[in-house]
Design a protein around this motif. Sequence first.
Motif, PDB file in Angstrom:
ATOM      1  N   GLU A   1     -52.845 -34.532  -0.968  1.00 23.55           N
ATOM      2  CA  GLU A   1     -52.169 -33.899   0.271  1.00 23.55           C
ATOM      3  C   GLU A   1     -50.113 -34.720   0.334  1.00 23.55           C
ATOM      4  O   GLU A   1     -49.734 -34.727   0.753  1.00 23.55           O
ATOM      5  N   ALA A   2     -50.104 -36.225   0.074  1.00 28.31           N
ATOM      6  CA  ALA A   2     -49.110 -37.494   0.599  1.00 28.31           C
ATOM      7  C   ALA A   2     -48.248 -36.535  -0.430  1.00 28.31           C
ATOM      8  O   ALA A   2     -47.056 -36.598   0.482  1.00 28.31           O
ATOM      9  N   ALA A   3     -48.405 -35.834  -1.633  1.00 29.49           N
ATOM     10  CA  ALA A   3     -46.965 -35.298  -2.614  1.00 29.49           C
ATOM     11  C   ALA A   3     -47.304 -34.185  -1.991  1.00 29.49           C
ATOM     12  O   ALA A   3     -45.313 -33.758  -1.601  1.00 29.49           O
ATOM     13  N   LEU A   4     -47.835 -33.096  -0.958  1.00 24.65           N
ATOM     14  CA  LEU A   4     -47.560 -31.741  -0.648  1.00 24.65           C
ATOM     15  C   LEU A   4     -46.674 -32.411   1.214  1.00 24.65           C
ATOM     16  O   LEU A   4     -45.999 -32.223   0.891  1.00 24.65           O
ATOM     17  N   ALA A   5     -47.352 -33.300   1.432  1.00 21.81           N
ATOM     18  CA  ALA A   5     -46.740 -33.768   2.503  1.00 21.81           C
ATOM     19  C   ALA A   5     -45.345 -34.017   2.409  1.00 21.81           C
ATOM     20  O   ALA A   5     -44.063 -33.998   3.553  1.00 21.81           O
ATOM     21  N   MET A   6     -44.536 -35.041   1.179  1.00 24.58           N
ATOM     22  CA  MET A   6     -43.138 -35.579   1.336  1.00 24.58           C
ATOM     23  C   MET A   6     -42.697 -33.224   0.873  1.00 24.58           C
ATOM     24  O   MET A   6     -41.301 -33.596   0.059  1.00 24.58           O
ATOM     25  N   GLY A   7     -43.311 -32.488   0.574  1.00 25.39           N
ATOM     26  CA  GLY A   7     -42.471 -31.417   0.043  1.00 25.39           C
ATOM     27  C   GLY A   7     -42.717 -31.121  -1.193  1.00 25.39           C
ATOM     28  O   GLY A   7     -41.788 -30.126  -1.599  1.00 25.39           O
ATOM     29  N   MET A   8     -43.343 -31.877  -2.022  1.00 24.06           N
ATOM     30  CA  MET A   8     -43.470 -31.375  -3.631  1.00 24.06           C
ATOM     31  C   MET A   8     -44.278 -30.340  -3.620  1.00 24.06           C
ATOM     32  O   MET A   8     -45.274 -29.799  -2.429  1.00 24.06           O
ATOM     33  N   SER A   9     -44.320 -28.927  -4.278  1.00 24.07           N
ATOM     34  CA  SER A   9     -45.488 -27.572  -5.155  1.00 24.07           C
ATOM     35  C   SER A   9     -46.069 -28.128  -5.247  1.00 24.07           C
ATOM     36  O   SER A   9     -45.997 -28.814  -5.476  1.00 24.07           O
TER      37      SER A   9
END
Lengths: 219, 255
Positions: free
Chosen positions: A121-129
């Motif tokens: 979620e932290a990775a997705l929240a920064m805009g990662m795919s």
Amino acid sequence: MTLDWSIVPASAGALAHGALITIALTVLTMAVAVPCGIVVALLRESRFKPIAFLATCFVELFRNLPIILVVYWAFYVMPVVLDLSFSPFVTGLVALCLNNTAYNSETFRSGIRSIRKGQTEAALAMGMSEGQAFRKIVLPQAWRRVLPVLATTWVTLFKDTSLVSVIAVGDLAHTAMQIRSQSFRVIEMLTAMAAIYWLLGYPQAKLADWIHKKFGVTE
Amino acid sequence: MTIATAPQTAATVLQYRDVQKLYGDFVALQGVSMEVKKQQVVCLIGPSGSGKSTLLRCTNALETIDGGEILFDGVRLPKDRTAIRKVRQRMGMVFQNFELFPHKTAIENVIMGPSTVLGLSDEASRDRAEALLKKVGLADKAKNYPANLSGGQQQRVAIARALAMEPEVMLFDEPTSALDPETIGEVLNVMKALADDGMTMIVVTHEMTFARRVADHVVVFERGEIIEQGPPKQIFEAPTTARTRDFLGHLGWDG
């Protein structure tokens, strides 16, 4: 009973060649079964249910069959049913890869699942795919966690490669057995074979222990 | 002492219209409507499980909504995955459990967004990360791994990491709930400084002193509904509903 140990040094060249084949089988199997294990683990987690189902079938089939049976199957059945025939070495390699891919996929799956959802979620929240989040955040952490298990699998695999000797792959076990049956030096050859497997296996086991110690403890 | 009070005419950054969220039979959000203006600090308060965090997670589509709509900068949150990534890049999120990447050092955590997502050069990413770590007071901890940082330090790195994307709005999900009492202050100070700089912020929090002193607008949640919203002075000194008074009373808050 008289023992004649001279058969052992006399066969040194053949045994060394057999040992090399055994090592090659181990290395190549892992080189294939680790990436394939990751792929199968991901397929099992696929949102697309039929794919997940097929991957599950693959794992449950090859995880629950004795390796020796898979070896025989690859040697006798695969050429007939799938019209694929390889050299004994490649055939043995295929059988070991099928079994180890199934095992490794389970190892990776538990490793991947052990990484908190919050990390993705932290990775997705920064805009990662989702792919980036998996490759850059989840996999590197999962990798560290499964390394000790992979090390154990490696040590087991090294010994299990001896099962391909039943289809006349020139590995250490097969070579030693051949010399035994030609020379009738049963005790000498079995002892030499045990010594070589042990001498090669022990450092690997120690290395695995070290990996357990270094990477086994998390957080 | 509040410095940045958003003017009434400021542009609306986020608008929630009748937002509904269900988890099976459980209604997590039932018809939530509110808005967040540019440079505003909005604090969401209320009992645990009242839907505050859910609303925050719906804001950057970590959760999908089942009814109503959320407008970001006047545009409805997209469903398409690539489009939602673009939206997320414009919002920073800070989690209760920090969620720093444990296999990366503090500065690598901050560099990750600019380099991986924004495609900045290594040098530009590093410069930005160094400046942000300095801003949160952790320039000297750049090479530490998260495991070697205190909770408060980890959360400050997490704030720097979110800021590295240069977001238009920051979402804080109970940023101090997992912290030891002695490190809560350092995180709240960083957040206060951010608010003073004019950052638009939504903060889910149980820190009533922070809400009272820093928020421009306070929203009280209970059972998936907004039971009252208004300026902190109204909420904390003259709540208009009995339920707000009850909630604040349970906290031992007496104005």
